[in-house]
Design an enzyme around this catalytic site. Structure first.
Site, PDB file in Angstrom:
ATOM      1  N   CYS A 119      -9.308  -1.291   6.367  1.00 56.46           N
ATOM      2  CA  CYS A 119     -10.744  -1.043   5.930  1.00 56.46           C
ATOM      3  C   CYS A 119     -11.108  -0.076   6.473  1.00 56.46           C
ATOM      4  O   CYS A 119     -12.347   0.466   5.856  1.00 56.46           O
ATOM      5  CB  CYS A 119     -11.560  -2.331   6.327  1.00 56.46           C
ATOM      6  SG  CYS A 119     -10.188  -2.869   7.669  1.00 56.46           S
ATOM      7  N   ARG A 140       0.879  -0.648   0.034  1.00 55.35           N
ATOM      8  CA  ARG A 140      -0.097  -0.098   0.027  1.00 55.35           C
ATOM      9  C   ARG A 140       0.920   1.309   0.005  1.00 55.35           C
ATOM     10  O   ARG A 140       0.552   2.058  -0.486  1.00 55.35           O
ATOM     11  CB  ARG A 140      -1.165   0.114   0.874  1.00 55.35           C
ATOM     12  CG  ARG A 140      -2.272  -0.863   1.217  1.00 55.35           C
ATOM     13  CD  ARG A 140      -2.826  -1.282   2.425  1.00 55.35           C
ATOM     14  NE  ARG A 140      -3.460  -1.847   1.820  1.00 55.35           N
ATOM     15  CZ  ARG A 140      -3.976  -2.821   3.724  1.00 55.35           C
ATOM     16  NH1 ARG A 140      -3.987  -2.078   4.749  1.00 55.35           N
ATOM     17  NH2 ARG A 140      -5.071  -3.527   3.573  1.00 55.35           N
ATOM     18  N   GLN A 157     -13.714  -1.048  16.577  1.00 59.62           N
ATOM     19  CA  GLN A 157     -13.956  -2.462  15.057  1.00 59.62           C
ATOM     20  C   GLN A 157     -14.274  -3.958  15.275  1.00 59.62           C
ATOM     21  O   GLN A 157     -13.947  -4.369  16.295  1.00 59.62           O
ATOM     22  CB  GLN A 157     -12.378  -2.524  14.741  1.00 59.62           C
ATOM     23  CG  GLN A 157     -11.604  -1.029  14.158  1.00 59.62           C
ATOM     24  CD  GLN A 157     -10.447  -0.561  12.829  1.00 59.62           C
ATOM     25  OE1 GLN A 157      -9.955   0.209  14.159  1.00 59.62           O
ATOM     26  NE2 GLN A 157      -9.631  -1.883  13.026  1.00 59.62           N
ATOM     27  N   ASN A 184     -17.166  -3.844   7.155  1.00 58.62           N
ATOM     28  CA  ASN A 184     -15.304  -4.286   6.500  1.00 58.62           C
ATOM     29  C   ASN A 184     -15.162  -5.306   5.560  1.00 58.62           C
ATOM     30  O   ASN A 184     -14.141  -4.574   4.480  1.00 58.62           O
ATOM     31  CB  ASN A 184     -14.650  -4.488   7.693  1.00 58.62           C
ATOM     32  CG  ASN A 184     -15.109  -5.322   9.341  1.00 58.62           C
ATOM     33  OD1 ASN A 184     -16.591  -5.101   9.071  1.00 58.62           O
ATOM     34  ND2 ASN A 184     -14.383  -6.192   8.901  1.00 58.62           N
ATOM     35  N   HIS A 192     -17.478  -2.116  11.043  1.00 54.61           N
ATOM     36  CA  HIS A 192     -16.928  -0.841  11.633  1.00 54.61           C
ATOM     37  C   HIS A 192     -17.433   0.043  11.553  1.00 54.61           C
ATOM     38  O   HIS A 192     -18.633   0.460  10.825  1.00 54.61           O
ATOM     39  CB  HIS A 192     -14.976  -0.492  11.405  1.00 54.61           C
ATOM     40  CG  HIS A 192     -14.199  -1.720  10.531  1.00 54.61           C
ATOM     41  ND1 HIS A 192     -14.667  -3.239  11.747  1.00 54.61           N
ATOM     42  CD2 HIS A 192     -12.825  -1.780   9.975  1.00 54.61           C
ATOM     43  CE1 HIS A 192     -13.583  -4.006  11.343  1.00 54.61           C
ATOM     44  NE2 HIS A 192     -12.309  -3.410  10.583  1.00 54.61           N
TER      45      HIS A 192
HETATM   46  N1  LIG Z   1     -11.073  -8.950   7.387  1.00 53.69           N
HETATM   47  C1  LIG Z   1     -11.313  -7.746   6.309  1.00 53.69           C
HETATM   48  O1  LIG Z   1     -11.962  -6.794   7.189  1.00 53.69           O
HETATM   49  C2  LIG Z   1     -10.508  -6.922   5.799  1.00 53.69           C
HETATM   50  C3  LIG Z   1     -10.685  -5.868   5.050  1.00 53.69           C
HETATM   51  C4  LIG Z   1      -9.250  -5.308   4.609  1.00 53.69           C
HETATM   52  C5  LIG Z   1      -8.341  -6.365   3.887  1.00 53.69           C
HETATM   53  N2  LIG Z   1      -8.545  -7.348   4.124  1.00 53.69           N
HETATM   54  C6  LIG Z   1      -6.870  -8.247   4.520  1.00 53.69           C
HETATM   55  O2  LIG Z   1      -8.029  -9.427   3.155  1.00 53.69           O
HETATM   56  C7  LIG Z   1      -6.573 -10.539   3.504  1.00 53.69           C
HETATM   57  C8  LIG Z   1      -7.771 -12.001   4.055  1.00 53.69           C
HETATM   58  O3  LIG Z   1      -8.504 -11.308   5.040  1.00 53.69           O
HETATM   59  P1  LIG Z   1      -9.933 -12.318   5.751  1.00 53.69           P
HETATM   60  O4  LIG Z   1     -10.650 -11.624   6.448  1.00 53.69           O
HETATM   61  O5  LIG Z   1     -10.741 -13.043   4.716  1.00 53.69           O
HETATM   62  O6  LIG Z   1      -8.968 -13.589   6.296  1.00 53.69           O
HETATM   63  P2  LIG Z   1      -9.533 -15.400   6.350  1.00 53.69           P
HETATM   64  O7  LIG Z   1     -10.838 -15.312   6.047  1.00 53.69           O
HETATM   65  O8  LIG Z   1      -8.553 -15.649   7.405  1.00 53.69           O
HETATM   66  O9  LIG Z   1      -8.628 -16.170   4.758  1.00 53.69           O
HETATM   67  C9  LIG Z   1      -6.559 -16.028   4.812  1.00 53.69           C
HETATM   68  C10 LIG Z   1      -7.209 -16.439   3.326  1.00 53.69           C
HETATM   69  O10 LIG Z   1      -6.234 -16.652   2.876  1.00 53.69           O
HETATM   70  C11 LIG Z   1      -5.342 -17.527   2.534  1.00 53.69           C
HETATM   71  N3  LIG Z   1      -4.193 -17.695   2.433  1.00 53.69           N
HETATM   72  C12 LIG Z   1      -3.057 -17.932   4.714  1.00 53.69           C
HETATM   73  N4  LIG Z   1      -1.911 -18.239   3.766  1.00 53.69           N
HETATM   74  C13 LIG Z   1      -2.008 -18.706   2.565  1.00 53.69           C
HETATM   75  C14 LIG Z   1      -0.645 -18.552   1.790  1.00 53.69           C
HETATM   76  N5  LIG Z   1       0.140 -19.187   2.347  1.00 53.69           N
HETATM   77  N6  LIG Z   1      -0.780 -19.079   0.224  1.00 53.69           N
HETATM   78  C15 LIG Z   1      -1.753 -19.251  -0.277  1.00 53.69           C
HETATM   79  N7  LIG Z   1      -3.285 -18.839   0.494  1.00 53.69           N
HETATM   80  C16 LIG Z   1      -3.276 -18.874   1.325  1.00 53.69           C
HETATM   81  C17 LIG Z   1      -6.329 -18.977   3.266  1.00 53.69           C
HETATM   82  O11 LIG Z   1      -6.258 -20.094   2.038  1.00 53.69           O
HETATM   83  P3  LIG Z   1      -6.442 -21.232   3.650  1.00 53.69           P
HETATM   84  O12 LIG Z   1      -7.874 -21.645   4.068  1.00 53.69           O
HETATM   85  O13 LIG Z   1      -6.124 -22.610   2.204  1.00 53.69           O
HETATM   86  O14 LIG Z   1      -5.726 -21.373   4.960  1.00 53.69           O
HETATM   87  C18 LIG Z   1      -7.721 -18.104   2.826  1.00 53.69           C
HETATM   88  O15 LIG Z   1      -8.193 -18.309   1.688  1.00 53.69           O
HETATM   89  C19 LIG Z   1      -5.197 -10.327   4.718  1.00 53.69           C
HETATM   90  O16 LIG Z   1      -4.769  -9.199   3.799  1.00 53.69           O
HETATM   91  C20 LIG Z   1      -6.288  -9.299   5.407  1.00 53.69           C
HETATM   92  O17 LIG Z   1      -5.715  -8.284   5.812  1.00 53.69           O
HETATM   93  C21 LIG Z   1      -8.910  -8.054   5.016  1.00 53.69           C
END
Ligand SMILES: NC(=O)c1ccc[n+]([C@@H]2O[C@H](COP(=O)([O-])OP(=O)(O)OC[C@H]3O[C@@H](n4cnc5c(N)ncnc54)[C@H](OP(=O)(O)O)[C@@H]3O)[C@@H](O)[C@H]2O)c1
Length: 346
Positions: free
Chosen positions: A127, A98, A154, A315, A242
């Site tokens: 977010c 970013r 949050q 979010n 959030h």
């Molecule tokens: N949650 C929010 O509000 C939000 C907002 C903005 C940005 N984000 C960003 O979006 C990203 C995901 O957030 P989330 O809430 O969706 O997380 P999450 O539900 O924990 O999902 C994580 C995802 O990443 C995959 N992953 C983990 N390690 C990996 C690897 N080594 N190689 C390939 N895939 C891998 C996981 O696959 P498996 O299922 O196989 O483990 C899963 O599909 C983060 O970077 C977070 O900072 C999140």
């Protein structure tokens, strides 16, 4: 699918990835093929709609036009440049790229023209930043923001699915007078609590990384590196959505009435502001919606050129997945889905 693009979704099994897949379908993004990627743990898993999860490898990432990432910073650090070098334009949800100068940090309603400068990777902001700048942009354009004082409330979904499970498990245990497991997602119990510790403290740091992101990303998106910002990010026991209390000090005078008009006309914003009738934005109402909701618009009694606002959004949607898909749509509309190599390594 009869569209023109081959699209990879990396992190497709996660909260944000699942929504990105759903939104690409619902909004009829012109894809001819969508391929989900996740960690080795999920390879071969069949997702809703029949797509089968693939693993990341140099062979598997060839031939894509677009790659939407939501798999954490280290996966983005390693694989986003490889996708870009293989010819895809990457839209990344992690914090990894970013703040890099040659990576545009873009919110669809705020600074879409920044997309034109991409070098293969485009970043989606954090977010908390995302929802706030959507609401601040019309006020900034009208009166010039010179200082922000922000407190966030949050939701745990911002930490990932494991944190949602932890809040629900703790709540269930406590309501049944049972001991809770030691906290895993946070430093302390999150159920029935408020933690002034959203994100993490680096060694010797008095702000969390989440607070620094809110400050630095807001300055980059609004194009004002000198903008004065004070931020406190708090994790609360809300599953999704959030909320933010934001004090906005402007250079020029801006009345609450004029701010309400500007916000009501702004793209992606819904004003809910009749406090006497208990009408104001709520996380449980914003959850599942794509707009940013603003209410409690009022004069700060302590400053003649400051307003107070209450800003709420989903979010996972506008804070992540919706903006990523909007950026893909803008790249398509503007003819910007073309390889540019990759940004210099940070
Ligand atoms: N949650 C929010 O509000 C939000 C907002 C903005 C940005 N984000 C960003 O979006 C990203 C995901 O957030 P989330 O809430 O969706 O997380 P999450 O539900 O924990 O999902 C994580 C995802 O990443 C995959 N992953 C983990 N390690 C990996 C690897 N080594 N190689 C390939 N895939 C891998 C996981 O696959 P498996 O299922 O196989 O483990 C899963 O599909 C983060 O970077 C977070 O900072 C999140």
């Amino acid at each position: 699918m009869d569209g023109k693009y081959r699209v990879a979704v990396v992190g497709a099994t996660g909260q944000v990835g699942t929504l990105m897949l759903q939104l690409l379908r619902e909004r009829e993004f012109p894809a001819r093929e969508i391929v989900p990627f996740a960690s080795e743990r999920s390879v071969g898993r069949e997702l809703d709609g029949g797509l089968v999860v693939q693993g990341l490898s140099d062979d598997a990432i060839q031939g894509y036009d677009l790659a939407l990432f939501s798999a954490g910073g280290s996966t983005s650090g390693e694989w986003a440049p490889r996708f870009a070098q293989a010819g895809a334009v990457v839209i990344d949800n992690s914090s990894r790229w970013r703040m890099q100068d040659d990576v545009p940090l873009v919110v669809a309603e705020v600074n879409p023209d920044a997309l034109a400068d991409h070098h293969g990777i485009i970043a989606n902001p954090n977010c908390s930043t995302m929802q706030m700048v959507v609401a601040l942009k019309p006020l900034h354009d009208a009166a010039g923001i010179e200082r922000l004082v922000i407190s966030t409330y949050q939701a745990v979904s911002g930490t990932g699915k494991a944190a949602v499970d932890e809040l629900l498990d703790q709540s269930h245990a406590l309501l049944h007078q049972r001991e809770i497991e030691p906290p895993g997602a946070y430093a302390h119990q999150i159920a029935f609590n408020a933690l002034p510790h959203a994100g993490s403290f680096g060694p010797g740091e008095d702000h969390t990384d989440e607070e620094r992101k809110l400050i630095n990303e807001t300055r980059k998106i609004l194009g004002d590196p000198a903008l004065a910002i004070s931020a406190t990010c708090v994790r609360v026991p809300v599953v999704n959505g959030h909320s933010e209390a934001v004090n906005v000090q402007t250079r020029d005078d801006l009345s609450p009435e004029r701010a309400r008009e500007l916000l009501a006309a702004a793209p992606g914003v819904t004003v809910l502001d009749d406090p006497g009738a208990a009408l104001y934005p709520l996380a449980i109402d914003a959850s599942g919606k794509d707009d940013v909701f603003v209410g409690r618009i009022r004069r700060d009694p302590g400053h003649e050129r400051a307003l107070d606002l209450w800003i709420v959004a989903d979010n996972l949607r506008k804070g992540a997945a919706t903006n990523a898909v909007q950026l893909a749509e803008l790249l398509h509309e503007r003819g910007l889905v073309h390889a540019q190599g990759a940004p210099a390594a940070a």
